[in-house]
Design a protein around this motif. Sequence first.
Motif, short mmCIF file in Angstrom:
data_model
loop_
_atom_site.label_atom_id
_atom_site.label_comp_id
_atom_site.label_asym_id
_atom_site.label_seq_id
_atom_site.Cartn_x
_atom_site.Cartn_y
_atom_site.Cartn_z
N LYS A 154 -26.01 19.16 13.07
CA LYS A 154 -25.71 19.68 11.73
C LYS A 154 -25.08 18.62 10.81
N GLY A 155 -25.58 17.39 10.87
CA GLY A 155 -25.06 16.32 10.01
C GLY A 155 -23.87 15.57 10.58
N PHE A 156 -23.37 16.00 11.72
CA PHE A 156 -22.25 15.34 12.39
C PHE A 156 -22.81 14.51 13.55
N LEU A 157 -22.11 13.46 13.92
CA LEU A 157 -22.44 12.70 15.12
C LEU A 157 -21.37 12.98 16.16
N VAL A 158 -21.80 13.40 17.34
CA VAL A 158 -20.89 13.75 18.42
C VAL A 158 -21.01 12.68 19.51
N ASP A 195 -19.33 24.49 14.30
CA ASP A 195 -19.76 25.79 13.78
C ASP A 195 -18.60 26.56 13.15
N GLN A 196 -17.42 26.48 13.76
CA GLN A 196 -16.26 27.23 13.28
C GLN A 196 -15.59 26.56 12.08
N MET A 197 -15.48 25.23 12.09
CA MET A 197 -14.67 24.52 11.09
C MET A 197 -15.47 23.79 10.02
N ALA A 229 -17.70 20.70 21.13
CA ALA A 229 -17.80 20.06 19.81
C ALA A 229 -18.72 20.86 18.90
N GLN A 230 -19.84 21.33 19.42
CA GLN A 230 -20.76 22.14 18.61
C GLN A 230 -20.10 23.43 18.15
N MET A 231 -19.35 24.07 19.04
CA MET A 231 -18.63 25.29 18.68
C MET A 231 -17.58 25.00 17.60
N PHE A 232 -16.87 23.88 17.76
CA PHE A 232 -15.85 23.46 16.79
C PHE A 232 -16.48 23.20 15.42
N LYS A 252 -18.58 11.99 10.66
CA LYS A 252 -19.50 12.38 9.60
C LYS A 252 -19.32 11.42 8.43
N GLN A 253 -20.42 11.07 7.82
CA GLN A 253 -20.41 10.16 6.67
C GLN A 253 -20.24 10.96 5.39
#
Length: 91
Positions: free
Chosen positions: A25-29, A84-86, A79-82, A48-49
């Motif tokens: 979702k646009g973030f790099l984990v 999604d929540q934040m 991380a994906q759950m975080f 995230k940029q």
Amino acid sequence: MGFFSKLFGGKSQDEVKTVEPVEYKGFLVYQEALAEGGQYRVAGRITKQFGDEEKTHRFIRSDVLGNEGDANELMLKKAQMFIDQMGDNIF
């Protein structure tokens, strides 16, 4: 490798791990489990940029697992759950 590095267990340049990020979702984990007493602690980074600026959120969880792969997999799920929540409020 120098004498003191050999004596005290310093890491060589060859031992540095390169972690490939997972895009979500646009973030790099970045999955970066930490070795700890024969087990692995769930840890990593979310980046995230934003224009010219890259923001990073680093976290270390209390979860400890028996192998690095499992710890990294759990880190990705958390991380994906975080994310999604934040969303962008992570930073």
